[in-house]
Design an enzyme around this catalytic site. Structure first.
Site, short mmCIF file in Angstrom:
data_model
loop_
_atom_site.label_atom_id
_atom_site.label_comp_id
_atom_site.label_asym_id
_atom_site.label_seq_id
_atom_site.Cartn_x
_atom_site.Cartn_y
_atom_site.Cartn_z
N ALA A 17 0.82 -1.22 0.00
CA ALA A 17 0.00 0.00 0.00
C ALA A 17 0.85 1.27 0.00
O ALA A 17 0.71 2.15 -0.86
CB ALA A 17 -0.91 -0.02 1.22
N ALA A 18 1.77 1.36 0.96
CA ALA A 18 2.52 2.61 1.12
C ALA A 18 3.52 2.81 -0.01
O ALA A 18 3.62 3.90 -0.59
CB ALA A 18 3.23 2.59 2.48
N ARG A 28 3.58 11.18 -10.51
CA ARG A 28 2.65 12.24 -10.93
C ARG A 28 3.30 13.61 -10.83
O ARG A 28 3.03 14.51 -11.60
CB ARG A 28 1.39 12.22 -10.06
N GLU A 39 10.73 -5.53 -3.90
CA GLU A 39 9.70 -6.20 -3.10
C GLU A 39 10.07 -7.67 -2.99
O GLU A 39 10.24 -8.35 -4.00
CB GLU A 39 8.33 -6.03 -3.78
N SER A 45 0.93 -4.46 -4.37
CA SER A 45 -0.23 -3.56 -4.42
C SER A 45 -1.57 -4.30 -4.26
O SER A 45 -2.50 -4.06 -5.00
CB SER A 45 -0.22 -2.81 -5.75
N CYS A 49 -6.82 -6.33 3.03
CA CYS A 49 -8.08 -6.24 3.77
C CYS A 49 -9.13 -7.23 3.24
O CYS A 49 -10.07 -7.59 3.95
CB CYS A 49 -8.62 -4.81 3.70
N VAL A 87 15.88 -6.46 -0.07
CA VAL A 87 16.97 -5.54 0.28
C VAL A 87 17.61 -6.05 1.56
O VAL A 87 16.94 -6.18 2.59
CB VAL A 87 16.45 -4.09 0.45
N ASP A 286 2.89 0.77 7.35
CA ASP A 286 2.87 -0.04 8.58
C ASP A 286 4.21 -0.10 9.30
O ASP A 286 4.27 -0.58 10.44
CB ASP A 286 2.44 -1.47 8.24
N TYR A 428 -31.56 13.16 6.03
CA TYR A 428 -32.62 12.33 6.62
C TYR A 428 -33.70 11.98 5.61
O TYR A 428 -34.24 12.85 4.92
CB TYR A 428 -33.29 13.03 7.82
C1 LIG Z 1 -6.14 -9.84 6.93
C2 LIG Z 1 -5.94 -8.38 6.93
C3 LIG Z 1 -7.03 -7.54 6.92
C4 LIG Z 1 -6.85 -6.16 6.93
N1 LIG Z 1 -7.95 -5.36 6.91
C5 LIG Z 1 -7.79 -4.02 6.90
C6 LIG Z 1 -8.90 -3.17 6.84
O1 LIG Z 1 -10.04 -3.63 6.78
N2 LIG Z 1 -8.69 -1.84 6.84
C7 LIG Z 1 -7.44 -1.30 6.86
O2 LIG Z 1 -7.30 -0.07 6.83
N3 LIG Z 1 -6.34 -2.09 6.92
C8 LIG Z 1 -6.49 -3.42 6.94
N4 LIG Z 1 -5.40 -4.23 6.97
C9 LIG Z 1 -4.06 -3.63 7.06
C10 LIG Z 1 -3.47 -3.28 5.70
O3 LIG Z 1 -3.47 -4.39 4.87
C11 LIG Z 1 -2.05 -2.78 5.93
O4 LIG Z 1 -2.11 -1.67 6.75
C12 LIG Z 1 -1.36 -2.41 4.64
O5 LIG Z 1 -1.17 -3.51 3.83
C13 LIG Z 1 0.00 -1.80 4.96
O6 LIG Z 1 0.67 -1.52 3.79
P1 LIG Z 1 2.23 -1.28 3.79
O7 LIG Z 1 2.60 -1.06 2.39
O8 LIG Z 1 2.60 -0.25 4.77
O9 LIG Z 1 2.87 -2.61 4.37
P2 LIG Z 1 2.77 -4.13 3.95
O10 LIG Z 1 1.45 -4.45 3.38
O11 LIG Z 1 3.23 -4.92 5.10
O12 LIG Z 1 3.84 -4.25 2.78
C14 LIG Z 1 5.21 -4.13 3.03
C15 LIG Z 1 5.97 -4.93 1.98
O13 LIG Z 1 7.37 -4.69 2.16
C16 LIG Z 1 8.04 -5.86 1.82
N5 LIG Z 1 9.38 -5.84 2.43
C17 LIG Z 1 9.66 -5.75 3.76
N6 LIG Z 1 10.99 -5.76 3.95
C18 LIG Z 1 11.56 -5.86 2.72
C19 LIG Z 1 12.91 -5.92 2.27
N7 LIG Z 1 13.94 -5.88 3.09
N8 LIG Z 1 13.11 -6.02 0.94
C20 LIG Z 1 12.09 -6.06 0.07
N9 LIG Z 1 10.79 -6.02 0.45
C21 LIG Z 1 10.54 -5.91 1.76
C22 LIG Z 1 7.17 -6.96 2.40
O14 LIG Z 1 7.41 -8.18 1.72
C23 LIG Z 1 5.75 -6.43 2.15
O15 LIG Z 1 5.22 -6.99 0.97
C24 LIG Z 1 -5.54 -5.62 6.95
C25 LIG Z 1 -4.43 -6.48 6.96
C26 LIG Z 1 -4.62 -7.83 6.93
C27 LIG Z 1 -3.43 -8.73 6.93
#
Ligand SMILES: Cc1cc2nc3c(=O)[nH]c(=O)nc-3n(C[C@H](O)[C@H](O)[C@H](O)COP(=O)(O)OP(=O)(O)OC[C@H]3O[C@@H](n4cnc5c(N)ncnc54)[C@H](O)[C@@H]3O)c2cc1C
Length: 556
Positions: A17-18, A28, A39, A45, A49, A87, A286, A428
């Site tokens: 996500a981030a 952009r 990754e 991507s 959720c 990485v 996260d 309403y």
């Molecule tokens: C089952 C479930 C349900 C969820 N439901 C909700 C919801 O309803 N609402 C909501 O807001 N959020 C929800 N979330 C949370 C949401 O999915 C996460 O907050 C979001 O995915 C975070 O995105 P991110 O990119 O910060 O981190 P992540 O999704 O953790 O992605 C980080 C990526 O970095 C990669 N990475 C890490 N270290 C390295 C490295 N050294 N080299 C290369 N790659 C690396 C990892 O492999 C990972 O793919 C849910 C999560 C889960 C698991």
């Protein structure tokens, strides 16, 4: 091209996500920059959720949750995403990285001008024997979801234990139940769903029990065996499948190793521009810490909503933009069978621990008229007596919880006072709401308590009061009183209260109540207008009292 004219090279670690939000926003803003994402997973991507619903079969294909691949980002954004590339280390002085291609094992070096850490979080695993057995899973990414679904299809488990009752655990409970599996929830804390205060947790537990889920609170899993889980009270639950859902922790090893500072929550500390302590190193999602709009304190809320926002801000700033992160209320919502549970801001405990002088209301109202199928929601609102602003809101209900929560969050974000809520011109019509929306009622209750001497007492506070110090009046009809009533209450139905109130002492505090609060408030008004010195209405009435009583009984 010499170094000066060379395009900026932006390297991002993590492509969910981030990371992808940062990349898309950077592109952009800047057509020239080289943007590369490493990754280590094979999926990018995706919608984490949606994963519980894929396991439960409501989302048919994993592809629906993973609609984008590196080609999409290459074609649309000219962003290179190298999947299955981990990485291993970063040298921030030289601005170089070492990467391993997980498919070939080969390692190589790269360089960056700007680095974005979006390494996310990892599911925590309790340190108990048996967690590595083949029927034990965590759920974090599409691969883990596919593994769980395949296990269910191949092994047809009859029983499951979900360890942890946060939102991911409970979403899994729903999906496993819907798949025909008999589920037990094991929660170390004394309540399910620690996302809400203990006095709302009984509503969540009731929903689970109605679906035949065994709810075990105040017990921890100590060992996992094929077919069962041992608990620390000496009991065992049957489990052909075990889901560990005990929370996540931020992935900060890489960051720490390169000298990036982590904050008090354990996640990477960033400023409002997503900058870490190191020059040209950003962090978002996260793996990073945020802060609360309520009290400014550091907050760790690993949610997709926040991760996307932080990623966009990082992408903007590193390409010369001016976005700034404004903090979060910490809003979350999830579905549990036909219920919706949402929370934002501080819990009651957090508010008390922070020293706020608070007023609390439990407002129980239907989302729309009953003739239109309206069903009750319980809105617990916590406000600061000094500033008269909302500190936190929690809602458990059926439909329309999301709408109410979003209005409350908007009010908290805008810094509205509780008396402003009544004046909101909310939409309403009977299919959607009641003429006075539940939000307006919450505002009225709190405003009446703060300004019009219509004090409220929570069931918790009432139970903690010496019965000799207080008079409790049940203003419901006598039959309801006989069926069940608040401890030490006397029956004085609203209709005959004026005749009966002579039996009460005007100088001693009185608590009035009805089923949910409205008639209790009418009785409170009568007593106040007849010169009673201190009259409280019981917050949420008898219904909330019963919920509270349940959680007190559990604690004993
Ligand atoms: C089952 C479930 C349900 C969820 N439901 C909700 C919801 O309803 N609402 C909501 O807001 N959020 C929800 N979330 C949370 C949401 O999915 C996460 O907050 C979001 O995915 C975070 O995105 P991110 O990119 O910060 O981190 P992540 O999704 O953790 O992605 C980080 C990526 O970095 C990669 N990475 C890490 N270290 C390295 C490295 N050294 N080299 C290369 N790659 C690396 C990892 O492999 C990972 O793919 C849910 C999560 C889960 C698991």
């Amino acid at each position: 091209m010499n170094k000066v004219n060379r395009p900026k090279r932006i390297v991002i670690i993590g492509a969910v996500a981030a990371g992808t939000s940062a990349a898309a926003k950077a592109r952009r803003n800047d057509e020239e920059a080289e943007i590369v994402i490493y990754e280590m997973d094979e999926h990018i991507s995706y919608s984490g959720c949606g994963l519980p619903y894929y396991i439960g079969g409501k989302v048919a294909n994993l592809e629906a949750l993973t609609p984008r691949d590196p080609k999409f980002f290459r074609d649309k954004y000219e962003v290179d995403i190298l999947i299955r590339h981990k990485v291993l280390s970063v040298d921030p002085a030289a601005k170089t990285l070492v990467i391993q291609n997980l498919a070939t094992g080969e390692t190589f070096a790269d360089r960056y001008d700007v680095l974005v850490l979006s390494t996310g979080a990892t599911s925590m695993i309790p340190p108990i024997p048996g967690v590595d057995l083949p029927h034990v899973f965590t759920l974090r990414n599409p691969l883990s979801a596919r593994t769980i679904r395949t296990f269910i299809e191949e092994h047809q488990p009859k029983t499951a234990a979900v360890v942890g009752s946060g939102f991911i655990g409970l979403e899994m409970v729903e999906n496993l139940v819907d798949a025909g599996i008999l589920v037990s929830v094991v929660e170390k804390l004394p309540q399910v769903c620690p996302f809400v205060d203990p006095d709302l947790a009984p509503y969540v537990e009731e929903t689970l029990v109605k679906k035949n889920v065994t709810v075990l609170t105040g017990v921890a899993a100590t060992e996992i065996w094929p077919g069962s889980v041992n608990l620390d009270d000496g009991s065992t639950v049957d489990a052909d499948l075990v889901i560990l859902a005990v929370g996540v922790r931020p992935n900060t090893t890489l960051a720490r190793d390169m000298g990036v500072v982590v904050g008090s929550t354990g996640a990477i500390a960033v400023n409002t521009r997503m900058q870490t302590n190191l020059p040209d190193v950003y962090a978002c999602g996260d793996c990073a810490e945020t802060f609360s709009i309520i009290d400014g304190r550091p907050l760790y809320r690993p949610l997709g909503s926040t991760a996307n926002k932080m990623g966009r801000i990082a992408g903007d700033i590193l390409t010369g933009g001016s976005l700034a992160f404004r903090g979060i209320a910490g809003t979350g919502i999830f579905k549990l069978f036909d219920h919706t549970i949402a929370a934002s801001g501080l819990t009651e405990k957090q508010a008390r621990d922070s020293g706020y002088d608070i007023v609390i209301s439990h407002n129980i109202k239907p989302d729309k008229p009953e003739y239109f199928g309206g069903r009750e929601m319980v809105i617990k609102a916590i406000a600061d007596r000094k500033t008269e602003k909302l500190l936190g809101v929690q809602i458990v209900g059926y439909e329309g919880v999301d709408k109410r929560m979003d209005v409350f969050v908007t009010a908290m974000t805008a810094g509205l006072g509780v008396s402003d809520l009544f004046h909101l011109d909310l939409a309403y019509a009977p299919p959607f709401a009641t003429t006075k929306d539940p939000i307006l009622y919450t505002g009225m209750i709190l405003d009446n308590a703060l300004h019009r001497g219509r004090d409220i007492i929570t069931a918790d506070d009432l139970m903690a009061t010496d019965p000799a110090e207080i008079q409790v009046v049940d203003a419901r009809v006598a039959k309801q009183y006989q069926e069940h009533h608040v401890d030490h209450a006397v029956s004085m139905p609203h209709g005959s209260l004026r005749e009966q109130m002579a039996a009460l002492d005007k100088d001693k505090p009185v608590v009035t109540y009805c089923n949910k609060g409205t008639t209790g408030n009418a009785a409170q008004n009568i007593l106040i207008n007849h010169g009673f010195r201190k009259v409280y209405n019981l917050s949420g009435g008898h219904k909330q009292y019963k919920a509270c009583k349940k959680c007190h009984e559990k604690k004993q």
